[in-house]
Design a protein around this motif. Sequence first.
Motif, PDB file in Angstrom:
ATOM      1  N   UNK A   1       8.897  10.195  78.259  1.00  0.00           N
ATOM      2  CA  UNK A   1       8.858  10.576  79.672  1.00  0.00           C
ATOM      3  C   UNK A   1      10.139  11.294  80.079  1.00  0.00           C
ATOM      4  N   UNK A   2      11.288  10.826  79.595  1.00  0.00           N
ATOM      5  CA  UNK A   2      12.562  11.468  79.936  1.00  0.00           C
ATOM      6  C   UNK A   2      12.587  12.909  79.465  1.00  0.00           C
ATOM      7  N   UNK A   3      12.047  13.179  78.279  1.00  0.00           N
ATOM      8  CA  UNK A   3      12.040  14.539  77.755  1.00  0.00           C
ATOM      9  C   UNK A   3      11.141  15.444  78.585  1.00  0.00           C
ATOM     10  N   UNK A   4       9.991  14.928  79.008  1.00  0.00           N
ATOM     11  CA  UNK A   4       9.094  15.720  79.847  1.00  0.00           C
ATOM     12  C   UNK A   4       9.741  15.986  81.207  1.00  0.00           C
ATOM     13  N   UNK A   5      10.345  14.955  81.802  1.00  0.00           N
ATOM     14  CA  UNK A   5      10.988  15.114  83.110  1.00  0.00           C
ATOM     15  C   UNK A   5      12.166  16.096  83.016  1.00  0.00           C
ATOM     16  N   UNK A   6      12.902  16.024  81.919  1.00  0.00           N
ATOM     17  CA  UNK A   6      14.031  16.958  81.726  1.00  0.00           C
ATOM     18  C   UNK A   6      13.548  18.411  81.783  1.00  0.00           C
ATOM     19  N   UNK A   7      12.398  18.663  81.212  1.00  0.00           N
ATOM     20  CA  UNK A   7      11.883  20.028  81.160  1.00  0.00           C
ATOM     21  C   UNK A   7      11.193  20.452  82.452  1.00  0.00           C
ATOM     22  N   UNK A   8      10.715  19.489  83.216  1.00  0.00           N
ATOM     23  CA  UNK A   8       9.938  19.813  84.418  1.00  0.00           C
ATOM     24  C   UNK A   8      10.082  18.693  85.437  1.00  0.00           C
ATOM     25  N   UNK A   9      11.227  18.673  86.123  1.00  0.00           N
ATOM     26  CA  UNK A   9      11.537  17.552  87.010  1.00  0.00           C
ATOM     27  C   UNK A   9      10.553  17.421  88.154  1.00  0.00           C
ATOM     28  N   UNK A  10      10.078  18.560  88.699  1.00  0.00           N
ATOM     29  CA  UNK A  10       9.288  18.509  89.927  1.00  0.00           C
ATOM     30  C   UNK A  10       7.815  18.868  89.733  1.00  0.00           C
ATOM     31  N   UNK A  11       7.319  18.614  88.541  1.00  0.00           N
ATOM     32  CA  UNK A  11       5.897  18.727  88.262  1.00  0.00           C
ATOM     33  C   UNK A  11       5.356  20.126  88.529  1.00  0.00           C
ATOM     34  N   UNK A  12       6.108  21.139  88.058  1.00  0.00           N
ATOM     35  CA  UNK A  12       5.639  22.509  88.203  1.00  0.00           C
ATOM     36  C   UNK A  12       4.699  22.926  87.091  1.00  0.00           C
ATOM     37  N   UNK A  13       4.723  22.223  85.967  1.00  0.00           N
ATOM     38  CA  UNK A  13       3.870  22.609  84.852  1.00  0.00           C
ATOM     39  C   UNK A  13       3.735  21.505  83.839  1.00  0.00           C
ATOM     40  N   UNK A  14       4.711  21.426  82.901  1.00  0.00           N
ATOM     41  CA  UNK A  14       4.610  20.484  81.791  1.00  0.00           C
ATOM     42  C   UNK A  14       4.437  19.044  82.244  1.00  0.00           C
ATOM     43  N   UNK A  15       5.117  18.649  83.324  1.00  0.00           N
ATOM     44  CA  UNK A  15       5.070  17.246  83.748  1.00  0.00           C
ATOM     45  C   UNK A  15       3.663  16.784  84.077  1.00  0.00           C
ATOM     46  N   UNK A  16       2.772  17.739  84.316  1.00  0.00           N
ATOM     47  CA  UNK A  16       1.388  17.354  84.599  1.00  0.00           C
ATOM     48  C   UNK A  16       0.769  16.548  83.458  1.00  0.00           C
TER      49      UNK A  16
END
Length: 362
Positions: free
Chosen positions: A228-243
Amino acid sequence: MIRRVAVELGERSYPIVIGNSIDDEMIGFVRQAGYSAHGMIVTDTNVGELHAGRIAEALERAGLQAEIAVIPAGESSKSLDTANDLFTRAIELGLDRRSPIFALGGGVVGDLAGFVAATYMRGVPFIQLPTSLLAQVDSSVGGKVAVNHPLGKNLIGAFYQPDAVFMDLDLLKTLPAREIATGLGEIIKYGIICDADFFAWLEEHCAQVLALAPPAAAHMIARSCEIKADVVRQDEREGGLRRILNFGHTIAHAIEKETGYVRYRHGEAVAIGMVGAAQISEEMGLLSAADRLRMESLIRAMGLPLTAAGVTAEAMYEDLFHDKKTVGGRIHWVLAEGIGKVSVHSDVPEEIVRKTLLGLSS
């Protein structure tokens, strides 16, 4: 043994500390943080009696006087009314912009206390002390804080990162089996979305996982947090990858709403939602039947449900369009292409969705 996971977000970076008896780690962090002398511990009626006094005493050793604010346990407390009660308490206590708020509890406490911290005086320091397996691997990491609205879950909130997260594995010893299972719903998700080896590890160590054997618990919590930390690092505000972290959640939120947030724990609803997402994935030609069956088998082995009672397919379908992940009337489905790989699709035909929901509600 203490394990650490760093959430790398530039100036908003913070540590996750995982281990047994980690009060000294928390005390050391608070001593050097530059906080005001007064703060507030937000907890609920279940956790407060067990742990709040000890945490308050530990913080006092760190030079911080933390008042304990207790909310009723349960999803119904995740509301603007309860948040306003906490705002009032904070004002009465004279908390200022450097007064930290500690969230001691499960996901409801973490989301609510984080929302209060994000908005009181336009933002005060916030530390997560998650006490449930679900909160440790999901809601306490990533900075999404919110309260519910009668028309939908988590519709009123913010992105607000904590200063630190302290996960004391000793706190898991009092969890009943159902609470362990609900955390495992989210843990299984991490394997499905991006780590096939972790998924296989869960299959192979099912007994140790269910028993929360210390080495197994430490590994699965740390690995979940790393993903989860790696995903959040790449996309903190759910613009793409965090989905991708929402795999299973579109249907889960509809199940929770239709059952009044009381019939199913969050991880149970996510498990059912993952079954539905996997079925849609297979119908769309993305996922093999063999991988879908592996997912369903692991979900079942971890003591989680595969279908939902107390819901109708029609009502759930309508709820999908009130979900915060629906943009411009288009539902963004996170679908599996295999174990360890998912992708986002907004072209799922209505008939496939309705067929899947009908099967889940039978």
